[in-house]
Enzyme design. Sequence first.
Site, mmCIF file in Angstrom:
data_model
loop_
_atom_site.group_PDB
_atom_site.id
_atom_site.type_symbol
_atom_site.label_atom_id
_atom_site.label_comp_id
_atom_site.label_asym_id
_atom_site.label_seq_id
_atom_site.Cartn_x
_atom_site.Cartn_y
_atom_site.Cartn_z
ATOM 1 N N HIS A 231 -6.116 0.482 2.583
ATOM 2 C CA HIS A 231 -5.021 0.926 3.456
ATOM 3 C C HIS A 231 -4.836 2.446 3.417
ATOM 4 C CE1 HIS A 231 -3.058 -2.464 5.361
ATOM 5 N NE2 HIS A 231 -2.867 -3.116 4.242
ATOM 6 N N GLU B 227 0.786 -1.231 0.000
ATOM 7 C CA GLU B 227 0.000 0.000 0.000
ATOM 8 C C GLU B 227 0.820 1.283 0.000
ATOM 9 O OE1 GLU B 227 0.392 -2.260 2.409
ATOM 10 O OE2 GLU B 227 0.244 -1.399 4.414
ATOM 11 N N HIS C 193 -8.088 -4.098 -1.187
ATOM 12 C CA HIS C 193 -7.336 -4.163 0.073
ATOM 13 C C HIS C 193 -6.288 -3.040 0.152
ATOM 14 C CE1 HIS C 193 -5.375 -6.284 3.529
ATOM 15 N NE2 HIS C 193 -4.293 -5.711 3.018
HETATM 16 N N1 BES Z 1 1.028 -4.409 3.789
HETATM 17 C C1 BES Z 1 0.761 -5.700 3.291
HETATM 18 C C2 BES Z 1 1.987 -6.411 2.785
HETATM 19 C C3 BES Z 1 3.047 -6.646 3.844
HETATM 20 C C4 BES Z 1 2.715 -7.123 5.098
HETATM 21 C C5 BES Z 1 4.368 -6.401 3.544
HETATM 22 C C6 BES Z 1 3.710 -7.316 6.046
HETATM 23 C C7 BES Z 1 5.363 -6.598 4.497
HETATM 24 C C8 BES Z 1 5.037 -7.048 5.754
HETATM 25 C C9 BES Z 1 -0.283 -5.657 2.170
HETATM 26 O O1 BES Z 1 -1.276 -4.725 2.360
HETATM 27 C C10 BES Z 1 -0.968 -6.998 2.134
HETATM 28 O O2 BES Z 1 -1.614 -7.334 3.100
HETATM 29 N N2 BES Z 1 -0.838 -7.736 1.034
HETATM 30 C C11 BES Z 1 -1.440 -9.040 0.864
HETATM 31 C C12 BES Z 1 -2.687 -8.968 0.055
HETATM 32 C C13 BES Z 1 -3.934 -8.825 0.851
HETATM 33 C C14 BES Z 1 -5.149 -8.851 -0.060
HETATM 34 C C15 BES Z 1 -4.111 -9.836 1.932
HETATM 35 C C16 BES Z 1 -0.460 -9.910 0.081
HETATM 36 O O3 BES Z 1 0.557 -9.424 -0.357
HETATM 37 O O4 BES Z 1 -0.745 -11.098 -0.082
HETATM 38 ZN ZN ZN Z 2 -2.583 -5.183 3.948
#
Ligand code: BES
Ligand code: ZN
Length: 623
Positions: A320, A292, A316
């Site tokens: 954010h 995000e 999603h």
């Molecule tokens: N912010 C997260 C990605 C993240 C989390 C990066 C922890 C580093 C550490 C992002 O918003 C996220 O949650 N991505 C998910 C997709 C979501 C639809 C569940 C992913 O990458 O799978």
């Molecule tokens: Zn997330």
Amino acid sequence: MKKWILWLSMTASACQEKPTQTNDTATAKIAIENSDPHTYARPHLAIVKHLDLALKVDFATQKLQGKAVWTIENVSKGNEIIFDVNGISIEKITTGEEETPAKFTTDSANEFMGAPLKISILPETKRISIYYSTSPDATAVQWLTPKQTAGKKHPFLFTQSQSILARTWVPCQDGPGIRFTYNARIQVPKELLALMSAENPQQKNDSGIYHFKQTHPIPSYLLALSVGDLAFKSIDSRTGVYAEPSIVAKAAWEFADMGRMADAAEKIYIPYRWGRYDVLVLPPSFPFGGMENPNLTFATPTLIAGDRSLVSVIAHELAHSWTGNLVTNATWNDMWLNEGFTTYFERRIVEAVYGEKEMQMQEVLGRETLNGQIKEFGATSRDTKLKGDYAGRNPDDAISEIPYEKGYSFLRTIEAATGRENFDAFMKKYLSENAFQSKTSEEFLEALTSDLLKNDSELVKKIEIKSWVYEPGLPTNAPPVAAPAFKTIDSLIGIWSDGGSITGMAKRISSANERLYFLGHLPATTTAEKMTAIDNEFNFTSSNNAELQCDWYTLSVRHQYKPAYPGIEAFLKSVGRRKFLMPIYKEMKKTPDGLQWAKKIFAEAKEGYHPLAVQSVGALLAE
Ligand code: BES
Ligand code: ZN
């Protein structure tokens, strides 16, 4: 790890529930006041306010080189400010407009924390210039060869700063509780475009120099940069897509609903505060589904399924912009405040744009992965608590279904107990009042109890707040979830298990979510023969949907369905998203032959993976 660091992190975490006792040594006081165990910074003594970043991107040496000029506030009027660094080479540091050379020290680095960069300052110091370059193996930065891109002609770069990787490419106070605005000047090879988590250019210029502005205070984990042969395609007046030229039209088609999603989000909560919202589609080695970064979500190309079936990931990341980027978790122990709220808001957006039935399916699939995660960790594991305890551990260990799906279920419980209208009104107020601030779990609970719940102890009891946030496992008052479409699938699977024919089922189980549910509910006794029948009916081996591919390939390894093996190998070598790599490699690891196969594929694929994926898969296969 150095002893005092360990001590500091333990003290810090023990003190998150507002300590009453103070020790008389200065260090103890500092440790107590700094409740984020994953930064060396002591923001209550001296804190950053604004960054002017000037970097040259050098693909030949795989280094970012330049300076970070920080405007600071020396709150305590003391003689030191502390930054986080990890693997950064510092050439010199100066203070003030006149650039007086400053004394600085760095300790030896801890594996994931890096090291404190301690700079001597004066009570009146307002500006610090750090001249530095990054290391080619900075974990936040992936340098891609032309071969790893769609166009095959130009190199590519992207950063991923969450959770504590910003310190590997910018010396900063690297905790989500510390916010700053930034301007940047980025110099890149002339044929490439640079983009950041800020106001962005829409096309290349002749100089290769790009200027950026982020006028809203953000935490360091939202610092982001990408450089490549990129093109832009607009979706509506405030949304659009960046991608390599050969992909940008497909991406714009896939994400065509972005504008409607943003409109829906504003209707549910409050106006979007960041100006434009664009998505950057990265090459396949991007280790996440989406990230995000403000103004510019970074996304995996595996979302481009050709049928818009995976756009909830965009919902999603867009969500954010309110829950996470506008009101941020104060520490990574509070990660559920980012991810749980965002999963909740994501599903509200999906419900508004695609209808309740679609949302319910995602909710059921979410609950199932949550139950699986709790089973894997053990129902009494501390890592199933919403308020995490990651002091002394890499905060990336906090990435699990718990902050997302347990957080989601908690918010649904609150919604059910108070009514959607009241909960929405509370959230609007909470988001407006806390905009551009970072909050702890305790601060949220205080607002919840006093404002929405009006200190009604009956209601507090009914919701079981303490149990949700501070106890392991899933509280018994979690609202039940159900999707009518899935009931039909249960009965179809039943008919087939009893010897009925599979022919015609692909028509009845047609959407991506229905198929994911179908694959998740196949009997444990499924044989390679049955896998053949399923594949003949559904063609899963040649699916374009990476979620389905991941589940199908995992089942194929489990049931030794050999016709899928070439597809599995190609998938593992072309996609670097950890969510897909891990389950397949984990399944392979279960048999000696599988493990050998996994190691062979990993050895060949590794070079193309992001450092984070190399770390995770490498650790899994070495265990
Ligand atoms: N912010 C997260 C990605 C993240 C989390 C990066 C922890 C580093 C550490 C992002 O918003 C996220 O949650 N991505 C998910 C997709 C979501 C639809 C569940 C992913 O990458 O799978
Ligand atoms: Zn997330």
